[in-house]
Structure formats: structure tokens, C-alpha cells
Design an enzyme around this catalytic site. Structure first.
Site, PDB file in Angstrom:
ATOM      1  N   HIS A  12      10.079 -10.077  -8.335  1.00 35.95           N
ATOM      2  CA  HIS A  12       9.588 -10.248  -9.708  1.00 35.95           C
ATOM      3  C   HIS A  12       9.849 -11.671 -10.179  1.00 35.95           C
ATOM      4  CE1 HIS A  12       9.682  -5.677 -10.486  1.00 35.95           C
ATOM      5  NE2 HIS A  12       8.475  -6.099 -10.147  1.00 35.95           N
ATOM      6  N   HIS A  37       5.470   1.449  -7.370  1.00 33.78           N
ATOM      7  CA  HIS A  37       6.415   0.579  -6.692  1.00 33.78           C
ATOM      8  C   HIS A  37       5.874   0.304  -5.284  1.00 33.78           C
ATOM      9  CE1 HIS A  37       8.562   4.663  -5.993  1.00 33.78           C
ATOM     10  NE2 HIS A  37       7.842   4.403  -4.912  1.00 33.78           N
ATOM     11  N   GLU A  78       0.174   8.699 -14.324  1.00 37.38           N
ATOM     12  CA  GLU A  78      -0.267   7.651 -15.264  1.00 37.38           C
ATOM     13  C   GLU A  78      -1.768   7.788 -15.514  1.00 37.38           C
ATOM     14  OE1 GLU A  78       3.656   6.287 -15.124  1.00 37.38           O
ATOM     15  OE2 GLU A  78       2.072   6.311 -16.600  1.00 37.38           O
ATOM     16  N   HIS A  97      -0.325  -6.369  -8.469  1.00 35.39           N
ATOM     17  CA  HIS A  97       1.105  -6.687  -8.618  1.00 35.39           C
ATOM     18  C   HIS A  97       1.896  -6.108  -7.451  1.00 35.39           C
ATOM     19  CE1 HIS A  97       5.049  -7.008 -10.793  1.00 35.39           C
ATOM     20  NE2 HIS A  97       5.307  -5.922 -10.064  1.00 35.39           N
ATOM     21  N   GLU A  98       1.686  -4.810  -7.148  1.00 33.51           N
ATOM     22  CA  GLU A  98       2.461  -4.166  -6.088  1.00 33.51           C
ATOM     23  C   GLU A  98       2.217  -4.820  -4.731  1.00 33.51           C
ATOM     24  OE1 GLU A  98       4.218  -2.039  -8.960  1.00 33.51           O
ATOM     25  OE2 GLU A  98       4.823  -2.316  -6.864  1.00 33.51           O
ATOM     26  N   HIS A 146       4.574  -7.464  -3.868  1.00 29.70           N
ATOM     27  CA  HIS A 146       5.807  -6.968  -3.216  1.00 29.70           C
ATOM     28  C   HIS A 146       5.551  -6.666  -1.747  1.00 29.70           C
ATOM     29  CE1 HIS A 146       7.968  -6.758  -6.966  1.00 29.70           C
ATOM     30  NE2 HIS A 146       7.200  -5.814  -7.471  1.00 29.70           N
TER      31      HIS A 146
END
Lengths: 168, 82
Positions: free
Chosen positions: A129, A84, A102, A119-120, A123
């Protein structure tokens, strides 16, 4: 594309990042390469630049963490939530946290670190999203060969709506 | 008596749905209380929000397609209400 509520953005284009720790599942050089490639996904299409710092507070602090890591958003072990990040701002703002449990990789096995960090970072820069299944900012993980990765138009439109186009 | 396997699956599915909607769709943890006191079904409403976001059929029920999406690995940032 969707902006994060309140439209937070960095007030400077010259941002700094720091890798606080490394997963033992990948070579350090491969983690660094994944981070640099992920940052270039966004710097290639905006005026943003990212400079690595080693030992002081950076705008974007990247770290691997276990379960409860004191940000009110505990990780959940293997699979499920992979990582995140926090919207632009001081302190924890902009920071990226990756779930150490992970199976991080630099290829198609497990979870590709480059794809998840890219992707993070969306943010970290102020994007939320997207409900475009082909977008990088779509919430669920899907693998793309990093050597063939091109930032989808939905994400380009979103980040350029915040920071403008690249000066290059 | 041992719990029938179907009931066990259903219980697991409900737990998955509740935690997913709490994590990513701002479902209040006391939503059951809302169910009894104020009527309406916050869980179904949030489920519809999630199904709309992912372009699924909006049923308000945890159908197979919805559960499939919920089982996928994903980013921990909420989809709404950030």
C-alpha cells in the site's frame, strides 16, 4: 509507492490468469471486461503480459468468496474489507479474492469492480500500500470513472521499479 | 442499569480501532496483556503508526479523523508487516 516486504516478483513476464467464478450482480461479460481492463492498467506500463486460461492453474486466480474462505483472512460482509490479494509466488501467490457480499458494479454505484481488481493486481505483482492518497495502491476505496482512469505516477514508478518499462 | 449511549459509542469505537489495528497494523490480539505486564501501550503505538501512514495528526488517540478513515471501505491487505 512501497514494495511488499521481501521484494517478491514474478520471474516471468508472461503471466496467466483465470476467473474461477463470477458474481451474480454483474453480467459475465462485464466482469471479464473489468478484469481485462484492470490487467491492462499494469501491462500498459511494464513488459508484463497476461493470458487467460480456462481450466488449469493460472498464476493469478481471481475469485469471489464469502466470509471464511480458508485462507486465514475471512471477509467481513458488506463494506469494510472489499477484497485482498497475495504477493507473487506459487499456489495462492498472486491470487485475487473479492468479497461476494459487496455491491459490485461497472459504474459509480456500489463498488466498481475494475478499480478494486486493478488495486488488488498491484499486490499480485509485488506492490504494497502506498500512502499517496492519489495512488491506485492507496488502501481505501475511491471511485474514478473507468473511462477516464489513468494509472497515477506513483504506481507507474513503483511497478516499473520492479519489472521495468513497457517494451511497446 | 442500561448502558449510557456515550459509553456504548465509546465501546463500539474501541472495538473498531482494535480490529482495524489487528487486521492492518499487526496489533497483537493479546495487546492488553502487554499493557499490564510490560507497560507501554501497544494500541497507542499502533494507532500512531496508522495515523502516520494516512498523514493524520499523530495523537495516538482515536480522534474523529482517525475513526473516519477506519470506517472507510478498503483493501483487506495489511498496510504494514506483510
Amino acid at each position: 509507492y512501497v514494495f511488499t516486504a521481501g521484494n517478491p516478483k514474478w520471474k516471468r513476464n508472461d503471466l496467466t490468469y483465470r476467473i474461477l467464478n463470477y458474481t451474480p450482480k454483474m453480467r459475465k461479460a462485464d466482469v471479464e471486461a473489468a478484469v481485462q481492463k484492470a490487467l491492462s492498467v499494469w501491462s500498459n506500463v511494464t513488459p508484463l503480459t497476461f493470458r487467460k486460461v480456462e481450466d488449469k492453474e493460472a498464476d493469478i486466480m481471481i475469485s469471489f468468496a464469502y466470509r471464511d474462505h480458508h485462507d486465514n483472512s475471512p471477509f467481513d460482509g458488506p463494506n469494510g474489507q472489499l477484497a485482498h490479494a497475495f504477493q507473487p509466488g506459487e499456489g495462492i501467490g498472486g491470487d485475487v479474492h473479492l468479497d461476494e457480499e459487496e455491491a459490485w458494479t461497472k459504474n459509480g454505484r456500489g463498488y466498481n469492480l475494475f478499480i478494486v481488481i486493478a488495486h488488488e493486481l498491484g499486490h499480485s505483482l509485488g506492490l504494497s500500500h502506498s500512502n499517496d492518497p492519489g495512488a491506485l495502491m492507496y488502501p481505501t476505496y475511491s471511485y474514478t470513472d473507468p473511462n477516464e482512469f489513468l494509472l497515477p505516477q506513483d504506481d507507474i514508478d513503483g511497478i516499473q521499479a520492479i519489472y521495468g518499462q513497457s517494451n511497446a | 442499569f442500561p448502558v449510557a449511549p456515550e459509553d456504548e459509542d465509546e465501546e463500539k469505537a474501541l472495538q473498531l480501532v482494535e480490529s482495524y489495528l489487528q487486521n492492518f497494523y499487526d496489533l497483537q490480539r493479546d495487546h492488553k496483556h502487554h499493557l499490564r505486564s510490560k507497560g507501554g501501550n501497544p494500541l497507542a503505538a499502533k494507532l500512531k503508526e496508522m495515523q502516520t501512514f494516512f498523514g493524520l495528526q499523530v495523537t495516538g488517540k482515536p480522534d474523529l479523523d482517525t475513526l473516519e478513515i477506519m470506517k472507510k471501505s478498503r483493501c483487506g491487505v495489511p498496510d504494514i508487516g506483510q
